[in-house]
Design an enzyme around this catalytic site. Structure first.
Site, PDB file in Angstrom:
ATOM      1  N   ALA A  18       0.837  -1.197   0.000  1.00 42.05           N
ATOM      2  CA  ALA A  18       0.000   0.000   0.000  1.00 42.05           C
ATOM      3  C   ALA A  18       0.872   1.247   0.000  1.00 42.05           C
ATOM      4  O   ALA A  18       1.821   1.369   0.773  1.00 42.05           O
ATOM      5  CB  ALA A  18      -0.917  -0.001   1.222  1.00 42.05           C
ATOM      6  N   CYS A 100      -2.426  -8.517   5.467  1.00 39.16           N
ATOM      7  CA  CYS A 100      -2.035  -7.186   5.936  1.00 39.16           C
ATOM      8  C   CYS A 100      -2.082  -7.131   7.461  1.00 39.16           C
ATOM      9  O   CYS A 100      -3.120  -7.427   8.059  1.00 39.16           O
ATOM     10  CB  CYS A 100      -2.949  -6.117   5.343  1.00 39.16           C
ATOM     11  SG  CYS A 100      -2.502  -4.446   5.887  1.00 39.16           S
TER      12      CYS A 100
END
Length: 357
Positions: A18, A100
């Protein structure tokens, strides 16, 4: 190796990150040897599709096939709808994020938080696989914490539901990015399923890549943080795997050309205001190991226009290139720490020494 109908040309992949693996960076990684690159994670919630951030993450113009989009979410029906939406807009592979570790993601029961609910994992995977005609893959971690490493159970469940490839980061969510990656767990997953398995975590040099292939038996490796400011690592690893030859680090002159091209596409992609801010981290990653890099980084953080930023970088790299500097990197960190509950077992650490020379 293959992902569904897609035949990949190499076994070295770029991991989704990200705020890093946007379209310009993915294209650069592919150009420099990555056979496959996955988008930044895209929220499955349809309410954010019109936002600037999500729109950019769904922009794959000019990308080489296969185009892979990573989705994050916790609702099976919403994820299935998001998968269909992305396939209609060019996604050729859908990747599910269950790895994540970020607190803001896990607090809403997404990412690696899903590993605590295997029944929900099964519903999500089946819902998305049934929703689209393209391959669906899964990126995940070895478990929520060291007391419950459920990577093998998740892998077998995912394979039964129709997942076409697994990417396993060799740490639990609780371990974050500390300790050694658990290559022994990745090895067990590879032995437990028939679909391709990709190893992720701590691959930061050609020799480390060879080690990971040898001890895990995986089909491919995926590189994340080590490629920040060093995208040529993909070609270095590929060359080493083919020939056993370690290439020298690129000259500053070569890096200058690559980075300026990267910046031009980055500015075009983001525009003036956002482009100058989001480019800073890439510039700092590229230049921090050069003489004067720390002082240059301080200056870079004060510049507010793309033209000024590009000109300053060009001048800095021209000056560094005249000294014929090469970028300097530490060789792989393998073997630097001891086994712990957040790291590989003693067998891994004993084996590593053979790959350090």
């Amino acid at each position: 190796m293959r992902i569904g109908s897609f035949e990949l040309t190499d076994r070295v992949f770029a991991a989704p990150m990200a705020g890093v693996t946007d379209r310009p960076f993915r294209k650069l990684c592919r150009r420099l040897g990555a056979a496959y690159a996955v988008s930044e994670m895209v929220a499955s919630d349809p309410r954010v599709r019109a936002s600037g951030k999500t729109s950019r993450r769904l922009d794959h113009d000019g990308e080489a096939s296969p185009v892979a989009v990573q989705l994050v979410g916790a609702d099976p029906a919403v994820l299935a709808d998001a998968a269909r939406y992305n396939v209609e807009r060019g996604a050729q592979i859908i990747d599910l994020n269950m790895g994540c570790p970020a607190r803001k993601v896990c607090q809403v029961a997404c990412g690696s938080a899903l590993l605590r609910d295997e029944a929900l994992v099964a519903r999500i995977v089946q819902s998305v696989v049934d929703a689209v005609h393209v391959p669906v893959t899964l990126k995940y971690r070895t478990g929520w914490d060291p007391t419950d490493r459920n990577a093998v159970r998740i892998a077998q469940m995912a394979e039964s539901a129709g997942i076409r490839m697994l990417t396993l980061h060799g740490r639990t969510r609780a371990c974050g990015f500390t300790g050694q990656a658990e290559y022994d767990t990745i090895r067990r997953v590879k032995r437990a399923v028939r679909i391709p398995v990709v190893a992720n975590g701590d691959v930061d040099s050609p020799r480390k890549a060879r080690y990971v292939f040898d001890v895990t038996g995986v089909d491919a490796i995926m590189i994340g943080r080590a490629a920040q400011g060093r995208p040529w690592l993909f070609r270095e690893i590929s060359e080493y795997l083919r020939t056993g030859s370690v290439q020298p680090e690129p000259t500053v002159k070569e890096v200058r050309g690559l980075l300026l091209e990267h910046l031009d596409e980055h500015y075009q992609f983001y525009g003036e205001a956002l482009g100058v801010r989001t480019a800073r981290k890439h510039i700092i990653w590229y230049t921090r190991r050069l003489r004067g890099g720390a002082q240059f980084s301080e200056r870079m953080n004060r510049l507010e226009r793309c033209e000024e930023q590009r000109r300053a970088l060009d001048e800095f790299l021209q000056d560094a290139g005249e000294r014929n500097d090469r970028l300097q990197y530490m060789e792989s960190s393998i073997g630097a720490s001891q086994a712990s509950e957040c790291g590989g077992d003693a067998r891994d650490l004993d084996t590593i020494a053979a790959y350090q020379n």
